[in-house]
Structure formats: C-alpha cells, structure tokens
Design a protein around this motif. Structure first.
Motif, PDB file in Angstrom:
ATOM      1  N   ASP A 164      47.452  84.019  81.646  1.00 52.57           N
ATOM      2  CA  ASP A 164      48.900  84.276  81.678  1.00 52.57           C
ATOM      3  C   ASP A 164      49.679  83.024  81.288  1.00 52.57           C
ATOM      4  O   ASP A 164      50.620  83.084  80.484  1.00 52.57           O
ATOM      5  N   THR A 167      49.207  82.217  77.620  1.00 50.68           N
ATOM      6  CA  THR A 167      50.009  83.102  76.778  1.00 50.68           C
ATOM      7  C   THR A 167      51.446  82.604  76.678  1.00 50.68           C
ATOM      8  O   THR A 167      52.022  82.534  75.581  1.00 50.68           O
ATOM      9  N   THR A 168      52.027  82.258  77.808  1.00 48.43           N
ATOM     10  CA  THR A 168      53.409  81.774  77.827  1.00 48.43           C
ATOM     11  C   THR A 168      53.561  80.493  77.002  1.00 48.43           C
ATOM     12  O   THR A 168      54.472  80.380  76.170  1.00 48.43           O
ATOM     13  N   ARG A 180      53.291  85.583  66.967  1.00 47.58           N
ATOM     14  CA  ARG A 180      53.691  86.105  68.278  1.00 47.58           C
ATOM     15  C   ARG A 180      52.465  86.144  69.180  1.00 47.58           C
ATOM     16  O   ARG A 180      51.373  86.489  68.729  1.00 47.58           O
ATOM     17  N   ASN A 182      51.234  87.545  73.007  1.00 44.94           N
ATOM     18  CA  ASN A 182      51.522  88.351  74.191  1.00 44.94           C
ATOM     19  C   ASN A 182      50.228  88.621  74.954  1.00 44.94           C
ATOM     20  O   ASN A 182      49.137  88.299  74.477  1.00 44.94           O
ATOM     21  N   LEU A 228      51.566  95.775  70.230  1.00 46.23           N
ATOM     22  CA  LEU A 228      51.965  94.369  70.227  1.00 46.23           C
ATOM     23  C   LEU A 228      51.516  93.647  68.961  1.00 46.23           C
ATOM     24  O   LEU A 228      52.127  92.658  68.552  1.00 46.23           O
ATOM     25  N   THR A 236      58.971  90.554  69.994  1.00 48.39           N
ATOM     26  CA  THR A 236      58.340  90.458  71.313  1.00 48.39           C
ATOM     27  C   THR A 236      57.288  89.365  71.307  1.00 48.39           C
ATOM     28  O   THR A 236      56.300  89.440  70.571  1.00 48.39           O
ATOM     29  N   THR A 237      57.502  88.335  72.112  1.00 44.81           N
ATOM     30  CA  THR A 237      56.504  87.279  72.257  1.00 44.81           C
ATOM     31  C   THR A 237      56.634  86.659  73.640  1.00 44.81           C
ATOM     32  O   THR A 237      57.707  86.693  74.255  1.00 44.81           O
ATOM     33  N   THR A 239      55.254  87.801  76.296  1.00 43.12           N
ATOM     34  CA  THR A 239      55.419  88.906  77.236  1.00 43.12           C
ATOM     35  C   THR A 239      54.088  89.367  77.822  1.00 43.12           C
ATOM     36  O   THR A 239      53.075  89.400  77.122  1.00 43.12           O
ATOM     37  N   LEU A 240      54.107  89.752  79.083  1.00 42.17           N
ATOM     38  CA  LEU A 240      52.935  90.330  79.753  1.00 42.17           C
ATOM     39  C   LEU A 240      53.209  91.796  80.025  1.00 42.17           C
ATOM     40  O   LEU A 240      54.153  92.130  80.750  1.00 42.17           O
ATOM     41  N   VAL A 241      52.412  92.672  79.433  1.00 42.23           N
ATOM     42  CA  VAL A 241      52.559  94.109  79.632  1.00 42.23           C
ATOM     43  C   VAL A 241      51.487  94.554  80.626  1.00 42.23           C
ATOM     44  O   VAL A 241      50.287  94.384  80.386  1.00 42.23           O
TER      45      VAL A 241
END
Length: 247
Positions: A164, A167-168, A180, A182, A228, A236-237, A239-241
C-alpha cells in the motif's frame, strides 16, 4: 490497444483471471509462473483460441535475474504498457513469536522486493523520462493489510501494508512521467492460496462473516484491475480499490 501487459503469477487464481480478461480487452499478455507450467500454458492456449497473443515465462519474482529475463521476453511481444504485480506467497498460520527469519525473508522477498523490482523494470520501459510512452501498474494488496491477520499471518498482512505504501509513493514519483500506479485489495477470494497456507477450509469458515455473506471470485477482482489498466482510468493514480464484499 495492442500493448504488452506483464502479469506475475498469471497461471492461476486472480492472475489467470486478469490474463484472460486483459487479452479480451486487446492486451498482449506475458504471464509468469514458477512451477505449474501446464496451468500457464493452458492460459496461453485459451487466450490464443480467442484470437489473442500470450506468452508464458517461468520466472520467480524472488530472483532478480529471473525478473530481468521475464521483462526481456515480454519485450519480444511489443511495447510494454502495463504491469500487474500479482505474484505472492502466504504461509501456514502462526503467531509472530513462532515465526522464523527464513519464513519472514521468503515472505518479504517475494511479496515486497519482487514487486519493487518488477515495477522498476516496468518504469524503465514505460516512463517518458526514459523515452517510453507511459503505462499503468496495478499492485495486489489485501484487506489483511488493514485487518492485521492476528494469529494467522501477520507477516503476510505486513507485506501487503508495505505494498500500500509502495503504491502511494511510486504513484507520486512517476505521475508526471505518464505512468499511473494503483492497487487492488481483495478480501476472501476463492483461489488456491488458502490451501497453500494449510487452510483449505478457510473460505467455508469465514465466508458467512462477510457482510455480503459470500466469498468473491477471481473474476470479480480481475475486473477492477483491468479497468485500472485501461484509458478509462486515465485520471486515477495512487488509489486503493477494495474488493471484499464489505469486509
């Protein structure tokens, strides 16, 4: 579309579902596997039967040289446009005070270091800074990162917490370079990973605790991953879905 997508751990479960759906969306798919060659080649045949292009490459993401070879072989399919960091491992249920250094090293090397090294290969090819045309990276996280998985596999949960954060950070790092980044965090999904952790009955036991009263399917996770990767997610970048049935 006609871009190349690398899917690590693409022979089974979520990776297989991503490979099949991405191929239907026009991606040329290079999928990696570690031991089950027959399963990987079956995915390739299914993609080719549908008119797509695919290649299966034996590559352990815990080994840097094999990651480099994976991406070199993917280059043979064309221009890289996407990466799905799906390969990962879990272990038998244990408390933290029962875990060994060997177990922890295996977990972090495969789940975290492997994702970093695969992303590095992808960025070198896709970043406009390096002469690339841009692209998208989707990392596989887990709701375990939020829940902690106490008494089961806190190490796995911690590895996904690292994903996580990764990713950020990477999303911001390469946002101006056409890439991007995600992540998708599955909940209880019907795949073989539970059996590999010594809990083949885990889904039956925990399924009723999910607010939607059922476990999810690999296809239900693949759908947001492939979205994504697409141009539909162009803004969208970072982002955690979460795909967890409300869990």
């Amino acid at each position: 579309m006609d871009k190349v997508l690398v899917v690590t751990g693409g022979s089974r479960g979520i990776g297989r579902a991503v490979s099949l759906l991405a191929a239907k969306r026009g991606w040329r798919v290079c999928l990696s596997y570690v031991s089950n060659r027959d399963a990987a080649e079956a995915v390739v045949r299914e993609i080719e039967a549908g008119g797509g292009t695919a290649l299966a490459v034996r590559s352990d993401v815990a080994v840097e040289a094999e990651i480099e070879d994976l991406f070199r072989q993917a280059d043979g399919l064309g221009t890289l446009g996407g990466l799905v960091n799906n390969a990962g491992v879990v272990d038998y249920a244990a408390r933290v005070d029962e875990m060994t250094g060997t177990r922890l090293t295996r977990m972090m090397t495969t789940n975290v270091v492997g994702s970093f090294l695969c992303a590095a290969q992808a960025v070198r090819r896709m970043s406009t800074k390096h002469g690339g045309r841009g692209g998208a990276i989707v990392n596989l996280s887990s709701v375990a990162a939020r829940l902690g998985a106490p008494g089961q596999y806190v190490d796995y949960a911690a590895s996904k917490g690292a994903i996580d954060t990764f990713t950020t950070g990477l999303a911001v790092e390469v946002a101006a370079e056409g890439i991007r980044v995600n992540a998708v965090a599955p909940g209880l999904i019907e795949t073989e990973i539970h059996a590999s952790g010594g809990q083949p009955d885990r889904l039956v036991r925990l399924g009723p605790s999910v607010p939607m009263k059922r476990v999810g399917t690999a296809e239900e996770v693949a759908a947001p991953i492939v979205w994504l990767l697409s141009d539909e997610a162009s803004y969208t970048t970072g982002t955690l879905v979460t795909v967890s049935g409300g869990r």
